[in-house]
Design a protein around this motif. Structure first.
Motif, mmCIF file in Angstrom:
data_model
loop_
_atom_site.group_PDB
_atom_site.id
_atom_site.type_symbol
_atom_site.label_atom_id
_atom_site.label_comp_id
_atom_site.label_asym_id
_atom_site.label_seq_id
_atom_site.Cartn_x
_atom_site.Cartn_y
_atom_site.Cartn_z
ATOM 1 N N GLU A 178 0.829 -1.205 0.000
ATOM 2 C CA GLU A 178 0.000 0.000 0.000
ATOM 3 C C GLU A 178 0.862 1.253 0.000
ATOM 4 O O GLU A 178 0.499 2.274 -0.599
ATOM 5 C CB GLU A 178 -0.910 0.021 1.235
ATOM 6 C CG GLU A 178 -2.007 -1.027 1.252
ATOM 7 C CD GLU A 178 -2.792 -1.008 2.553
ATOM 8 O OE1 GLU A 178 -2.357 -0.317 3.501
ATOM 9 O OE2 GLU A 178 -3.829 -1.689 2.632
ATOM 10 N N GLN A 179 1.999 1.175 0.673
ATOM 11 C CA GLN A 179 2.851 2.352 0.838
ATOM 12 C C GLN A 179 3.488 2.824 -0.471
ATOM 13 O O GLN A 179 3.653 4.027 -0.666
ATOM 14 C CB GLN A 179 3.955 2.061 1.851
ATOM 15 C CG GLN A 179 3.485 2.044 3.281
ATOM 16 C CD GLN A 179 4.634 1.773 4.221
ATOM 17 O OE1 GLN A 179 5.456 0.894 3.974
ATOM 18 N NE2 GLN A 179 4.703 2.520 5.304
ATOM 19 N N LEU A 180 3.879 1.900 -1.333
ATOM 20 C CA LEU A 180 4.589 2.292 -2.553
ATOM 21 C C LEU A 180 3.808 3.308 -3.382
ATOM 22 O O LEU A 180 4.316 4.404 -3.657
ATOM 23 C CB LEU A 180 4.938 1.050 -3.378
ATOM 24 C CG LEU A 180 6.060 0.178 -2.821
ATOM 25 C CD1 LEU A 180 6.210 -1.089 -3.654
ATOM 26 C CD2 LEU A 180 7.381 0.938 -2.789
ATOM 27 N N PRO A 181 2.581 3.006 -3.815
ATOM 28 C CA PRO A 181 1.843 4.020 -4.590
ATOM 29 C C PRO A 181 1.509 5.262 -3.777
ATOM 30 O O PRO A 181 1.469 6.375 -4.312
ATOM 31 C CB PRO A 181 0.579 3.277 -5.044
ATOM 32 C CG PRO A 181 0.440 2.118 -4.125
ATOM 33 C CD PRO A 181 1.823 1.742 -3.726
ATOM 34 N N MET A 182 1.305 5.084 -2.453
ATOM 35 C CA MET A 182 1.005 6.233 -1.608
ATOM 36 C C MET A 182 2.196 7.184 -1.555
ATOM 37 O O MET A 182 2.038 8.409 -1.616
ATOM 38 C CB MET A 182 0.630 5.777 -0.200
ATOM 39 C CG MET A 182 -0.723 5.095 -0.096
ATOM 40 S SD MET A 182 -1.022 4.423 1.568
ATOM 41 C CE MET A 182 -1.129 5.931 2.534
ATOM 42 N N ALA A 183 3.410 6.626 -1.423
ATOM 43 C CA ALA A 183 4.611 7.453 -1.355
ATOM 44 C C ALA A 183 4.796 8.243 -2.643
ATOM 45 O O ALA A 183 5.116 9.441 -2.616
ATOM 46 C CB ALA A 183 5.838 6.578 -1.091
ATOM 47 N N ALA A 184 4.577 7.592 -3.781
ATOM 48 C CA ALA A 184 4.724 8.277 -5.071
ATOM 49 C C ALA A 184 3.710 9.406 -5.200
ATOM 50 O O ALA A 184 4.027 10.496 -5.683
ATOM 51 C CB ALA A 184 4.562 7.275 -6.212
ATOM 52 N N GLU A 185 2.490 9.160 -4.737
ATOM 53 C CA GLU A 185 1.446 10.187 -4.814
ATOM 54 C C GLU A 185 1.760 11.350 -3.881
ATOM 55 O O GLU A 185 1.598 12.522 -4.246
ATOM 56 C CB GLU A 185 0.094 9.569 -4.454
ATOM 57 C CG GLU A 185 -1.070 10.540 -4.586
ATOM 58 C CD GLU A 185 -2.410 9.896 -4.269
ATOM 59 O OE1 GLU A 185 -3.407 10.635 -4.187
ATOM 60 O OE2 GLU A 185 -2.459 8.653 -4.095
ATOM 61 N N MET A 186 2.209 11.044 -2.679
ATOM 62 C CA MET A 186 2.522 12.084 -1.703
ATOM 63 C C MET A 186 3.672 12.987 -2.158
ATOM 64 O O MET A 186 3.747 14.150 -1.765
ATOM 65 C CB MET A 186 2.882 11.443 -0.358
ATOM 66 C CG MET A 186 1.713 10.803 0.374
ATOM 67 S SD MET A 186 2.239 9.791 1.799
ATOM 68 C CE MET A 186 2.978 11.026 2.861
ATOM 69 N N MET A 187 4.561 12.465 -2.977
ATOM 70 C CA MET A 187 5.759 13.195 -3.387
ATOM 71 C C MET A 187 5.631 13.870 -4.754
ATOM 72 O O MET A 187 6.627 14.402 -5.272
ATOM 73 C CB MET A 187 6.966 12.249 -3.414
ATOM 74 C CG MET A 187 7.419 11.763 -2.050
ATOM 75 S SD MET A 187 8.014 13.139 -0.999
ATOM 76 C CE MET A 187 6.617 13.293 0.127
ATOM 77 N N GLN A 188 4.447 13.921 -5.332
ATOM 78 C CA GLN A 188 4.283 14.492 -6.665
ATOM 79 C C GLN A 188 4.745 15.947 -6.748
ATOM 80 O O GLN A 188 5.248 16.393 -7.781
ATOM 81 C CB GLN A 188 2.816 14.385 -7.105
ATOM 82 C CG GLN A 188 2.389 12.990 -7.511
ATOM 83 C CD GLN A 188 3.226 12.433 -8.652
ATOM 84 O OE1 GLN A 188 3.483 13.092 -9.658
ATOM 85 N NE2 GLN A 188 3.676 11.193 -8.487
ATOM 86 N N ASP A 189 4.595 16.689 -5.673
ATOM 87 C CA ASP A 189 5.009 18.100 -5.669
ATOM 88 C C ASP A 189 6.471 18.279 -5.254
ATOM 89 O O ASP A 189 6.943 19.410 -5.103
ATOM 90 C CB ASP A 189 4.113 18.908 -4.715
ATOM 91 C CG ASP A 189 2.675 18.976 -5.203
ATOM 92 O OD1 ASP A 189 2.463 18.863 -6.430
ATOM 93 O OD2 ASP A 189 1.775 19.125 -4.358
ATOM 94 N N ASN A 190 7.179 17.182 -5.047
ATOM 95 C CA ASN A 190 8.575 17.260 -4.603
ATOM 96 C C ASN A 190 9.535 16.563 -5.562
ATOM 97 O O ASN A 190 10.604 16.111 -5.144
ATOM 98 C CB ASN A 190 8.703 16.628 -3.208
ATOM 99 C CG ASN A 190 7.957 17.404 -2.141
ATOM 100 O OD1 ASN A 190 8.282 18.553 -1.843
ATOM 101 N ND2 ASN A 190 6.943 16.788 -1.573
ATOM 102 N N LYS A 191 9.155 16.489 -6.830
ATOM 103 C CA LYS A 191 9.962 15.715 -7.780
ATOM 104 C C LYS A 191 11.343 16.318 -8.013
ATOM 105 O O LYS A 191 12.262 15.621 -8.450
ATOM 106 C CB LYS A 191 9.216 15.584 -9.108
ATOM 107 C CG LYS A 191 8.146 14.506 -9.085
ATOM 108 C CD LYS A 191 7.737 14.067 -10.476
ATOM 109 C CE LYS A 191 6.899 12.804 -10.442
ATOM 110 N NZ LYS A 191 6.557 12.294 -11.779
#
Length: 346
Positions: A178-191
């Motif tokens: 569950e964490q993998l896609p959540m982490a990617a989504e949470m970091m979209q503004d920090n690329k």
């Protein structure tokens, strides 16, 4: 032909462990590499480790190996030599436990799994060889002094609760998949920022760093050897320790102290505490945090109901828990399924 699994009762094995006079060293290691025949690899490894009186939990899959073990301290070098004779494990980093009493495991279990870390990734183009760059303890401290660096904790909620790096972001979930896609989504503004991922010993954050790169992120790092290796290097090199609290571990210890701070609270009374335990009622077995006073008050149980249950005759308890599937019974304040815990206080 050698027996390739344990046939002795858990109670007897625990008793033998407690009676051992020789100290043991607790070690964890992992390696992503292709194993053509995981079952044969597993059987060969079981024979070799049994000869060295190794206890622990090891997962083997076509993608590699994940191990948490203990070995008699006098056989540590023999273990290292054994592992180094395997080409893919030659020179592998062995994470030695930080706060170790040698009583972490009492039996050797080696299981063949589909993956050494359940990740939910089914994209055939995902490649573990394309992973983030390692950072050691010194580099981690330097990078995290930069406000443009984001630190992501890739462990479960109950691990994060008792200890984490001081600037770390929690990915609020109890499963890595569950964490993998959540982490990617949470970091979209920090690329455009430096992203450092960490976990207990490195295995989850290494895969997470590869996943983030697969999702288009560029400046992705992961902490070499995880929290365990970081804590050891901080001591060895006299570095500033940026980890606060306790490191949760998946063995009989349930935690190793990294700093003196207690950052969590007892799930029953709310007083400062960071000792995980499993409810003594075998029909519950909830993993939760309990202080010494509540442990005495509830006899190691999570509630008055469970405390009353363990006073009943064993045959009555067996009947009560017949057919119960405890599953992943973990205290999480955000999950409604465990809210009755807080209503059971006496």
């Amino acid at each position: 032909m050698a027996v390739l699994h344990n046939r002795v009762s858990q109670e007897e094995l625990k008793k033998k462990l407690m009676e051992e006079s020789e100290p043991r060293t607790t070690i964890s290691f992992y390696q992503y590499f292709f194993i053509e025949d995981p079952k044969q690899f597993r059987d060969d490894l079981y024979r070799s480790l049994t000869n060295l009186k190794v206890f622990g939990r090891i997962y083997v899959a076509s993608e590699g190996i994940n191990a948490q073990i203990s070995v008699p301290s006098s056989d540590f070098e023999a273990l290292k030599e054994l592992l180094y004779r395997i080409d893919a494990l030659n020179g592998i980093r062995l994470n030695i436990a930080v706060d170790d009493d040698g009583k972490s495991f009492w039996v050797l279990k080696i299981k063949v799994r589909e993956k050494i870390v359940a990740d939910g990734i089914d994209d055939p183009s995902f490649d573990m060889r394309n992973k983030g760059r390692y950072v050691n303890a010194e580099e981690f401290n330097r990078l995290t002094d930069d406000p443009e660096t984001v630190v992501i904790d890739m462990r479960n909620h109950y691990e994060f609760e008792v200890g984490h790096f001081d600037t770390a972001i929690e990915v609020p979930s109890d499963t890595f998949r569950e964490q993998l896609p959540m982490a990617a989504e949470m970091m979209q503004d920090n690329k455009d920022k430096n992203i450092i991922m960490y976990c207990t010993g490195g295995i989850r954050c290494e895969k997470a760093s590869a996943y983030m790169l697969h999702q288009g992120f560029k400046n992705v790092f992961h902490l070499e050897g995880g929290i365990i290796n970081y804590a050891n290097k901080v001591k060895e090199q006299g570095l500033d320790n940026k980890f606060r609290g306790k490191n949760f571990v998946f063995d009989n210890r349930l935690g190793e102290r990294i700093s003196d701070e207690i950052i969590s609270t007892c799930h029953q009374c709310g007083e400062p505490a960071d000792t995980h335990t499993n409810c003594r009622n075998e029909g519950c077995h909830l993993l939760f945090i309990q202080c010494e006073k509540c442990a005495a008050k509830y006899s190691g149980c999570c509630s008055t109901e469970c405390h009353d249950t363990i006073q009943l005759p064993e045959e009555v308890q067996l009947e009560m828990r017949r057919g119960i599937d405890k599953g992943r019974n973990v205290f999480n304040k955000s999950r409604s399924r465990i809210k009755p815990l807080l209503n059971k206080k006496g």
